[in-house]
Design a protein around this motif. Sequence first.
Motif, short mmCIF file in Angstrom:
data_model
loop_
_atom_site.label_atom_id
_atom_site.label_comp_id
_atom_site.label_asym_id
_atom_site.label_seq_id
_atom_site.Cartn_x
_atom_site.Cartn_y
_atom_site.Cartn_z
N GLN A 105 45.28 -58.49 -21.00
CA GLN A 105 46.10 -59.03 -22.10
C GLN A 105 47.40 -58.22 -22.22
N MET A 106 47.27 -56.90 -22.15
CA MET A 106 48.45 -56.04 -22.31
C MET A 106 49.44 -56.29 -21.18
N GLU A 107 48.91 -56.39 -19.96
CA GLU A 107 49.77 -56.66 -18.80
C GLU A 107 50.48 -58.02 -18.98
N ASN A 108 49.72 -59.03 -19.38
CA ASN A 108 50.30 -60.36 -19.58
C ASN A 108 51.38 -60.34 -20.67
N GLY A 109 51.22 -59.44 -21.62
CA GLY A 109 52.18 -59.35 -22.72
C GLY A 109 53.60 -59.12 -22.24
N VAL A 110 53.75 -58.37 -21.18
CA VAL A 110 55.10 -58.11 -20.65
C VAL A 110 55.72 -59.41 -20.14
N TYR A 111 54.95 -60.17 -19.35
CA TYR A 111 55.51 -61.37 -18.71
C TYR A 111 55.73 -62.49 -19.72
N VAL A 112 54.81 -62.60 -20.67
CA VAL A 112 54.97 -63.66 -21.66
C VAL A 112 56.18 -63.36 -22.55
N ARG A 113 56.40 -62.09 -22.83
CA ARG A 113 57.56 -61.73 -23.68
C ARG A 113 58.87 -61.92 -22.91
N MET A 114 58.83 -61.67 -21.61
CA MET A 114 60.01 -61.98 -20.79
C MET A 114 60.31 -63.48 -20.89
N ALA A 115 59.26 -64.28 -20.74
CA ALA A 115 59.45 -65.74 -20.75
C ALA A 115 59.94 -66.23 -22.11
N ILE A 116 59.40 -65.66 -23.18
CA ILE A 116 59.81 -66.08 -24.53
C ILE A 116 61.28 -65.70 -24.76
N MET A 117 61.65 -64.48 -24.37
CA MET A 117 63.05 -64.06 -24.59
C MET A 117 64.01 -64.95 -23.79
N MET A 118 63.65 -65.23 -22.54
CA MET A 118 64.52 -66.08 -21.71
C MET A 118 64.62 -67.48 -22.30
N ASN A 119 63.50 -67.99 -22.79
CA ASN A 119 63.47 -69.33 -23.38
C ASN A 119 64.40 -69.41 -24.60
N VAL A 120 64.29 -68.41 -25.46
CA VAL A 120 65.09 -68.40 -26.69
C VAL A 120 66.58 -68.21 -26.36
N LEU A 121 66.88 -67.27 -25.45
CA LEU A 121 68.28 -67.02 -25.08
C LEU A 121 68.90 -68.26 -24.43
N ASN A 122 68.08 -68.97 -23.69
CA ASN A 122 68.55 -70.19 -23.05
C ASN A 122 68.84 -71.27 -24.10
N GLU A 123 67.90 -71.43 -25.04
CA GLU A 123 68.09 -72.43 -26.10
C GLU A 123 69.34 -72.16 -26.91
N TRP A 124 69.63 -70.89 -27.10
CA TRP A 124 70.81 -70.52 -27.90
C TRP A 124 72.09 -70.52 -27.07
N GLY A 125 71.97 -70.79 -25.79
CA GLY A 125 73.15 -70.82 -24.92
C GLY A 125 73.72 -69.44 -24.66
N ILE A 126 72.89 -68.40 -24.85
CA ILE A 126 73.38 -67.02 -24.67
C ILE A 126 73.34 -66.63 -23.21
N ILE A 127 72.35 -67.13 -22.49
CA ILE A 127 72.35 -66.86 -21.05
C ILE A 127 72.82 -68.10 -20.33
N ASP A 128 73.29 -67.86 -19.14
CA ASP A 128 73.84 -68.93 -18.33
C ASP A 128 72.74 -69.93 -17.97
N GLU A 129 72.90 -71.10 -18.50
CA GLU A 129 71.90 -72.16 -18.34
C GLU A 129 71.53 -72.40 -16.88
N ASN A 130 72.56 -72.46 -16.02
CA ASN A 130 72.28 -72.77 -14.61
C ASN A 130 71.52 -71.65 -13.93
N ASN A 131 71.96 -70.45 -14.19
CA ASN A 131 71.24 -69.32 -13.60
C ASN A 131 69.80 -69.30 -14.04
N PHE A 132 69.62 -69.56 -15.32
CA PHE A 132 68.27 -69.52 -15.88
C PHE A 132 67.39 -70.55 -15.19
#
Length: 308
Positions: A271-298
């Motif tokens: 669970q702890m190991e998975n926490g790192v990857y799931v949090r990466m995915a959540i942050m990328m998802n949110v940053l993408n939705e907000w247009g903060i990261i480059d949509e195409n790169n993402f």
Amino acid sequence: MRHFISVNQLTVEEIYSILETAEAYRNQKVTLNNQLFAANIFFEPSTRTKMSFIVAQKKLGMEVLDFHSESSSVRKGESLYDTAKTFESIGSNLLIIRHQSDSWFEELDSRISIPVINAGAGKEEHPTQCMLDLMTIHQEYGSINGLKVVIVGDIKHSRVARSNALALHRLGAEVYLSAAPGFEDEELDFPYISIDQAVEICDVVMLLRIQHERHLHKAESTDYLELYGLTKERERKMKNHAIILHPAPINRGVEIDTDLVECCRSRIFKQMENGVYVRMAIMMNVLNEWGIIDENNFKEYKALAVNR
Ligand code: NCD
């Protein structure tokens, strides 16, 4: 624009898409092109959630802003809103917040113009923990629909119980609760069963710590393990394939026998190991939705990762 406050706000498709991205990040290096600052604003103690957010942020190539409430201007009376607004003003692109209030996000909501991720809200919500629990269960069984899952422990005071019960139910699991007298939560509409019944019928046994910090009176824990916890005798009665989860911190010998923490059924460190990857995915998802990261790169990263 959505902050990430509850798993409830996601559709079932969005939940699975985040889990898929998280799985992909395990094998795929993803680094952002532009400089982004993430602030971790924790008002409550944390080891796993905070540290795995930091690892996730560093893996993504973010600059990490660490905040310690006890040495901050909160000590001078500054509010959560003013603290969050400060981080926004100095250039933070993302806020990760844990606070003892059940509804701290209401104070921020539309008044903050950078994304906020809930890393724990009082006894109400812990969506990133829930996502990593879902990921761990999904990894094990390949599906969540139809599984029998019991959440055992201090249901009344646990944000993990609430977030998981509702999300698991939406994903088609049969959710059961098991609690000592006084630890039940009448607001959660799921059947209560004894721990003895639970171990015999469930595919997933999710244990919780007694949340002493949220109790008005100190709960007695003598005999707790024998009466309500996972003893070695009960573990032997679990179904062959059944697994043990626990968000940790673990109180060894209270809710779980110490020998079971690292037994072959335990997925606690997974669970702890998975926490790192799931949090990466959540942050990328949110940053993408907000247009903060480059949509195409993402999208490119995501496609690359998924096709691997
Ligand atoms: C949980 C929490 O903070 O709610 N821990 C965690 O984030 N891994 C569970 C707990 O404190 O018991």
